[in-house]
Design an enzyme around this catalytic site. Structure first.
Site, PDB file in Angstrom:
ATOM      1  N   ARG A  56       0.823  -1.202   0.000  1.00 22.32           N
ATOM      2  CA  ARG A  56       0.000   0.000   0.000  1.00 22.32           C
ATOM      3  C   ARG A  56       0.867   1.266   0.000  1.00 22.32           C
ATOM      4  O   ARG A  56       2.019   1.249   0.427  1.00 22.32           O
ATOM      5  CB  ARG A  56      -0.910   0.023   1.231  1.00 22.32           C
ATOM      6  N   LYS A 200      -8.703  -2.078   0.403  1.00 18.06           N
ATOM      7  CA  LYS A 200      -8.598  -1.234   1.585  1.00 18.06           C
ATOM      8  C   LYS A 200      -9.359   0.078   1.423  1.00 18.06           C
ATOM      9  O   LYS A 200      -9.806   0.663   2.415  1.00 18.06           O
ATOM     10  CB  LYS A 200      -7.130  -0.969   1.916  1.00 18.06           C
ATOM     11  N   HIS A 219     -11.080  -4.274  11.874  1.00 17.02           N
ATOM     12  CA  HIS A 219      -9.996  -4.868  11.098  1.00 17.02           C
ATOM     13  C   HIS A 219      -9.599  -6.164  11.800  1.00 17.02           C
ATOM     14  O   HIS A 219      -8.666  -6.209  12.598  1.00 17.02           O
ATOM     15  CB  HIS A 219      -8.812  -3.909  11.020  1.00 17.02           C
ATOM     16  N   SER A 237      -1.493  -6.357   9.130  1.00 14.63           N
ATOM     17  CA  SER A 237      -1.014  -7.351   8.160  1.00 14.63           C
ATOM     18  C   SER A 237       0.232  -8.056   8.690  1.00 14.63           C
ATOM     19  O   SER A 237       1.155  -7.410   9.197  1.00 14.63           O
ATOM     20  CB  SER A 237      -0.695  -6.677   6.831  1.00 14.63           C
ATOM     21  N   LYS A 241      -3.747 -12.859  11.503  1.00 17.08           N
ATOM     22  CA  LYS A 241      -5.217 -12.906  11.456  1.00 17.08           C
ATOM     23  C   LYS A 241      -5.707 -14.020  10.534  1.00 17.08           C
ATOM     24  O   LYS A 241      -6.537 -14.838  10.912  1.00 17.08           O
ATOM     25  CB  LYS A 241      -5.785 -11.574  10.957  1.00 17.08           C
ATOM     26  N   THR A 242      -5.199 -14.029   9.316  1.00 16.80           N
ATOM     27  CA  THR A 242      -5.655 -15.016   8.334  1.00 16.80           C
ATOM     28  C   THR A 242      -5.258 -16.422   8.756  1.00 16.80           C
ATOM     29  O   THR A 242      -6.054 -17.360   8.705  1.00 16.80           O
ATOM     30  CB  THR A 242      -5.069 -14.691   6.946  1.00 16.80           C
ATOM     31  N   ASP A 256     -10.442 -10.754   7.379  1.00 15.98           N
ATOM     32  CA  ASP A 256      -9.807  -9.452   7.521  1.00 15.98           C
ATOM     33  C   ASP A 256     -10.723  -8.302   7.944  1.00 15.98           C
ATOM     34  O   ASP A 256     -10.284  -7.417   8.670  1.00 15.98           O
ATOM     35  CB  ASP A 256      -9.137  -9.072   6.198  1.00 15.98           C
ATOM     36  N   ARG A 321       1.177 -12.175  -1.949  1.00 17.37           N
ATOM     37  CA  ARG A 321      -0.228 -12.290  -1.556  1.00 17.37           C
ATOM     38  C   ARG A 321      -0.972 -13.309  -2.407  1.00 17.37           C
ATOM     39  O   ARG A 321      -0.643 -13.540  -3.569  1.00 17.37           O
ATOM     40  CB  ARG A 321      -0.926 -10.942  -1.694  1.00 17.37           C
TER      41      ARG A 321
END
Length: 530
Positions: A56, A200, A219, A237, A241-242, A256, A321
């Site tokens: 990003r 995002k 988030h 990130s 989390k994933t 997410d 990704r």
């Protein structure tokens, strides 16, 4: 409702014969290959590269300074203002740029699995692989389902990655721009090929809209157990989390972005956008198996002959990704909604290596750590980040919060009181030393600790209080060595640990000074004891 300008030019563009609207996954894959935008991998996924920008560009993101939002937005380094005049000029540039393309690709779908609050969205791309990404990441309408209504105009993303801005005339910081106009319900993206900007940007929009309906945007990832018990995993990130929400014994709600309404938790998206550096079938089988036909791999290096993905190769970026629809996972909730959370986990990748691997939080500590949002930015997730960098990201999602942080914090506090969820702080970062000296926490240990928390095994566990941070840490967790649970014992030199812990504690204290309107009890009872 605010009148949206420039609609005739957009309508004319969308009616062109060059527009490919709502193509199927096979059709989009064919387009990607025919246009030589990507490569087919050995599992049938599409691999594309994003060039210069592999993460990003937060410093190039703007919100249009418009009358209806002017007094609501938390303006600053995160939410940078740009004038309506600059937006209109760039809007015209983007439309003209897209109008010159031989083909365009349009996806029409939703953000939000809760029908009462979902947002109709339209994504217009010059790249077929970007449109495939949008198709897989957002919520796809059911066959015959009405997409939009006359009562609510869709939010439209106009993505023109090959168009570069001129900062002197366009009012941008660089050639890259991500601009959100709430009044015009439009997002302009240019100068970057990184597909995550689309995802995002819509999340930022939802973070503005949902609180107006008393819905907390979060988030976080979410899953649900066989007994209907819901767990949330907050974190930036790369904090897990994933990975942690993809549990074979639990059904995935989403990886997410979620909303928490009076009815429970719902996914904002229709897919997953997983980091896949060092991905393996052994460690993360559900994610590994989800990367198949229709999935999109970003910046993953392939074997030139077999086209097998080498997930350990970071020569293009650490921020490799994989984008795939929720339906590519075996254990999912469909539609992706569930009840109120029983367990909430705050994930932090502590580059100082001093926070305990797991601690149970009081309500005040939960509010303190939610507002603090301490973690480390990991390599590749943003431009310029090449090694872990300690940071405080309010509510574990500061880059995506248009409103004052206390709006979200107060909503979370209210939800915790109403539904009595247990909150844990879990360090997935370093142990035995800071980054460069210590080692990253083993995933197997983190899984064991999280599993114990979800199963209620830590409710009555014997604990020890961390003297500096005031955190209650269990002395024993099945499957985890006892010395790992107490960070000072994992360091070779206790004085080195104490010095580093004090350094981090003072960073917490200094960061929290900015929350001047927060109840004093949160700062006094929730933070480090220094």
């Amino acid at each position: 409702m605010t009148t949206i300008r420039n609609t005739s030019e957009l309508k004319e563009l969308l009616m062109s014969e060059r527009v490919n609207k709502n193509l199927s996954v096979p059709q989009l894959v064919e387009k990607v290959l025919m246009r030589e935008e990507g490569t087919l991998t050995s599992t049938g996924a599409v691999k594309a590269e994003t060039g210069t920008y592999t993460g990003r560009s937060p410093k190039d993101k703007f919100i249009v300074d418009e009358p209806s939002v002017r007094n609501k937005i938390d303006w600053g380094k995160v939410n940078q203002p740009i004038s309506e005049e600059s937006f209109d000029r760039l809007y015209t540039k983007v439309l003209n740029h897209l109008g010159e393309k031989e083909e365009l690709f349009v996806f029409e779908g939703f953000a939000g699995a809760d029908a009462a609050s979902r947002l109709p969205i339209r994504v217009v791309n010059e790249r077929a692989w970007h449109n495939l990404f949008a198709h897989q990441l957002f919520i796809r309408p059911e066959k015959g389902e009405q997409w939009s209504s006359q009562n609510e105009a869709p939010f439209t993303i106009l993505s023109a990655p090959s168009l570069k801005a001129d900062p002197e005339t366009d009012g941008t910081r660089s050639e890259t721009f991500i601009i959100v106009s709430f009044e015009q319900r439009t997002i302009l993206i240019g100068g970057t090929e990184y597909a995550g900007e689309m995802k995002k940007s819509i999340f930022s929009v939802m973070n503005y809209l949902l609180p107006q309906n008393d819905i907390l945007p979060m988030h976080c990832s979410a899953n649900v157990g066989a007994e209907g018990d819901v767990a949330l995993f907050f974190g930036l990130s790369g904090t897990g989390k994933t990975t942690l929400s993809a549990d074979a014994d639990r059904k995935l709600i989403g990886d997410d972005e979620h909303g928490w309404s009076d009815n429970g938790v719902f996914n904002i998206e229709g897919g997953c956008y997983a980091k896949c550096i060092n991905l393996s079938e052994e460690k993360e089988p559900q994610i590994f198996d989800a990367i198949r036909f229709g999935s999109v791999l970003e910046n993953v290096v392939l074997d030139p002959e077999t086209h097998e993905a080498d997930y350990d190769d970071s020569r293009l970026t650490e921020n490799t990704r994989a984008a795939y629809p929720l339906q590519a996972m075996k254990n999912i909730v469909d539609p992706s909604r569930a009840g109120h959370p029983n367990t909430i986990v705050f994930l932090t990748a502590d580059a100082f290596g001093v926070l305990p691997p797991i601690s149970k939080l009081t309500k005040e500590q939960a509010m303190y750590h939610f507002l603090s949002g301490y973690t480390s930015k990991l390599a590749g997730t943003e431009r310029g980040i090449t090694e872990p960098e300690a940071t405080f990201s309010t509510c574990f999602g500061s880059p995506f919060l248009p409103l004052e942080p206390t709006v979200y914090a107060e909503m979370l506090g209210k939800k915790l009181e109403e539904h009595d969820a247990e909150v844990f702080l879990v360090n997935t970062g370093w142990t035995g030393g800071a980054y460069g000296t210590g080692s990253r926490m083993k995933l197997a240990y983190t899984r064991a600790m999280v599993r114990a928390a979800l199963h209620g095994e830590l409710a009555n566990a014997e604990t020890a209080k961390n003297g500096l941070f005031g955190l209650e840490t269990p002395l024993h967790v099945p499957g985890v060595p006892d010395d790992v649970l107490q960070p000072r014992f994992a360091w070779k030199n206790e004085s080195d640990y104490e010095a580093k812990a004090m350094e981090l504690a003072m960073k917490f204290k200094e960061n929290f000074k900015k929350f001047t309107s927060v109840d004093e009890s949160i700062a006094r009872l929730g933070g480090p004891i220094v």
